[in-house]
Design an enzyme around this catalytic site. Structure first.
Site, PDB file in Angstrom:
ATOM      1  N   GLY A  13       1.283  -1.003  -0.146  1.00 18.57           N
ATOM      2  CA  GLY A  13      -0.072  -0.225  -0.240  1.00 18.57           C
ATOM      3  C   GLY A  13       0.956   0.704  -0.042  1.00 18.57           C
ATOM      4  O   GLY A  13       0.583   2.201   0.559  1.00 18.57           O
ATOM      5  N   ALA A  14       1.860   0.573  -0.459  1.00 15.92           N
ATOM      6  CA  ALA A  14       2.992   2.639  -0.250  1.00 15.92           C
ATOM      7  C   ALA A  14       2.620   3.125  -1.981  1.00 15.92           C
ATOM      8  O   ALA A  14       3.611   3.573  -1.839  1.00 15.92           O
ATOM      9  CB  ALA A  14       3.983   1.805  -0.455  1.00 15.92           C
ATOM     10  N   ASN A  91       1.889  -2.155   5.429  1.00 13.30           N
ATOM     11  CA  ASN A  91       1.228  -1.086   5.567  1.00 13.30           C
ATOM     12  C   ASN A  91      -0.202  -0.948   5.212  1.00 13.30           C
ATOM     13  O   ASN A  91      -0.680  -0.025   5.708  1.00 13.30           O
ATOM     14  CB  ASN A  91       1.815  -0.095   4.813  1.00 13.30           C
ATOM     15  CG  ASN A  91       1.525   1.098   4.963  1.00 13.30           C
ATOM     16  OD1 ASN A  91       1.599   2.095   5.291  1.00 13.30           O
ATOM     17  ND2 ASN A  91       1.035   1.955   3.756  1.00 13.30           N
ATOM     18  N   SER A 143      -1.815   0.738  15.019  1.00 15.05           N
ATOM     19  CA  SER A 143      -2.197   2.730  15.368  1.00 15.05           C
ATOM     20  C   SER A 143      -1.895   2.456  17.310  1.00 15.05           C
ATOM     21  O   SER A 143      -2.333   1.559  17.605  1.00 15.05           O
ATOM     22  CB  SER A 143      -3.547   2.509  14.911  1.00 15.05           C
ATOM     23  OG  SER A 143      -4.534   3.456  15.609  1.00 15.05           O
ATOM     24  N   TYR A 156     -11.341  -1.488  13.129  1.00 18.43           N
ATOM     25  CA  TYR A 156      -9.977  -0.934  13.225  1.00 18.43           C
ATOM     26  C   TYR A 156      -9.805  -0.957  14.346  1.00 18.43           C
ATOM     27  O   TYR A 156      -8.320  -1.419  13.934  1.00 18.43           O
ATOM     28  CB  TYR A 156      -9.832   0.600  12.951  1.00 18.43           C
ATOM     29  CG  TYR A 156      -9.021   1.588  12.104  1.00 18.43           C
ATOM     30  CD1 TYR A 156      -8.805   1.316  10.966  1.00 18.43           C
ATOM     31  CD2 TYR A 156      -8.422   2.368  12.764  1.00 18.43           C
ATOM     32  CE1 TYR A 156      -7.342   1.730  10.475  1.00 18.43           C
ATOM     33  CE2 TYR A 156      -7.221   3.046  13.115  1.00 18.43           C
ATOM     34  CZ  TYR A 156      -6.547   2.593  11.219  1.00 18.43           C
ATOM     35  OH  TYR A 156      -5.568   2.848  11.336  1.00 18.43           O
ATOM     36  N   ALA A 158      -9.480  -3.545  16.242  1.00 19.05           N
ATOM     37  CA  ALA A 158      -9.862  -4.842  16.314  1.00 19.05           C
ATOM     38  C   ALA A 158      -8.619  -4.779  15.997  1.00 19.05           C
ATOM     39  O   ALA A 158      -7.237  -6.176  16.008  1.00 19.05           O
ATOM     40  CB  ALA A 158     -10.859  -5.279  16.680  1.00 19.05           C
ATOM     41  N   LYS A 160      -5.746  -3.475  14.598  1.00 23.43           N
ATOM     42  CA  LYS A 160      -4.738  -3.134  14.738  1.00 23.43           C
ATOM     43  C   LYS A 160      -3.906  -3.477  15.900  1.00 23.43           C
ATOM     44  O   LYS A 160      -3.250  -3.778  16.504  1.00 23.43           O
ATOM     45  CB  LYS A 160      -4.667  -1.673  14.821  1.00 23.43           C
ATOM     46  CG  LYS A 160      -5.039  -0.762  13.460  1.00 23.43           C
ATOM     47  CD  LYS A 160      -4.070  -1.508  12.508  1.00 23.43           C
ATOM     48  CE  LYS A 160      -4.076  -0.613  11.075  1.00 23.43           C
ATOM     49  NZ  LYS A 160      -3.519  -0.869  10.153  1.00 23.43           N
TER      50      LYS A 160
END
Ligand code: NAI
Length: 248
Positions: A13-14, A91, A143, A156, A158, A160
């Site tokens: 995802g860069a 990422n 996060s 989200y 959960a 992370k």
């Protein structure tokens, strides 16, 4: 000589945001960089051009990190092209926020699959490779809300938190093979993901940050450089917060 001279990094995802900043930092420090994103569009091509300016090998791959099969295929392609992979940065991530009272099964599944299963996919594909190489470094983008939780982000948070459990387990399983695994827990970072938030929500967030500013993707990339380099050769199974003091 750069801190990552001779290393090959794979970042998911860069095409933009934090992943792009990490790719640039790694290329600046001497690494060859392969990166994935959902599609290789104009933004991704622009990222490739910026990376190439550092003079190392660069290639972008269209691949859905949530797909087990696509992940194994893309890892094979990258190995064929680059010969080895020393650094993996998980990422890729999305949000589909909502209170539990209104959260759909689709919102839950999408976020858990893209944010957490994707890391399993890449780690599953790469641990045999890193074990054969007798070393490797895995960084997963958690996060602060994976540690603290957040109203409206149960899916989200959960996902992370799951990355932290996955990372600590991999650090224990694969440490004897010379593989290190760590998480970064960014706080409020200025990117397309947070640009989607309403202004008042963003202002509220900044007020809770002791350093009184949002972080930049480069702030996170500096932590990712530390974790990928030999500067952190005795650091594994850890969660490094990059949050301006928000979650201390
Ligand atoms: P972003 O939305 O700017 O970039 C995410 C990238 O991942 C995009 O290029 C997107 O196309 C790609 N992506 C999404 N789904 C994918 C999939 N299934 N397969 C492959 N690529 C996919 O987000 P940002 O802010 O750069 O976030 C990067 C990571 O950092 C994410 O995991 C995010 O959860 C995490 N993070 C971000 C924070 C922030 O404040 N921006 C705070 C804490 C963590």
């Amino acid at each position: 000589m750069g801190l990552l001279e001779g290393k090959v990094a794979l970042i998911t995802g860069a095409a933009r945001g934090i992943g792009k900043a990490i790719a640039l930092k790694y290329a600046e420090e001497g690494a060859d960089v392969a990166f994935t994103d959902l599609v290789i569009n104009e933004a991704a091509e622009q990222t490739v051009a910026e990376l190439e300016a550092f003079g190392h090998k660069v290639k972008a791959y269209a691949s859905n990190a949530a797909s087990f099969d696509e992940t194994h295929t893309v890892v094979e392609e990258i190995l064929k092209e680059f010969g080895r992979i020393d650094i993996l940065v998980n990422n890729a991530g999305i949000t589909k926020d909502g209170l539990m009272l209104r959260m759909s099964e689709q919102q839950w599944d999408a976020v858990l699959t893209v944010n957490l299963k994707s890391a399993f996919n890449f780690i599953h594909a790469l641990t045999p490779v890193m074990a054969r190489q007798r070393g490797g470094c895995i960084i997963s983008m958690s996060s602060v809300v994976g540690v603290s939780g957040n109203a409206g982000q149960c899916n989200y948070s959960a996902s992370k938190a799951g990355l932290i459990g996955l990372t600590k387990s991999i650090a224990k399983e694969m440490g004897p093979r010379g593989i290190r695994a760590n998480c970064i827990a960014p706080g409020f970072i200025i990117s397309d993901m947070t640009a989607a938030l309403p202004d008042d929500v963003r202002e509220q967030w900044v007020k809770t940050i002791p350093l009184r500013r949002g972080g930049t993707p480069e702030d996170v990339a500096n932590v990712a450089l530390f974790l990928a380099s030999d500067l952190s050769s005795y650091v594994s199974g850890q969660v490094i917060h990059c949050c301006g003091g928000m979650n201390c």
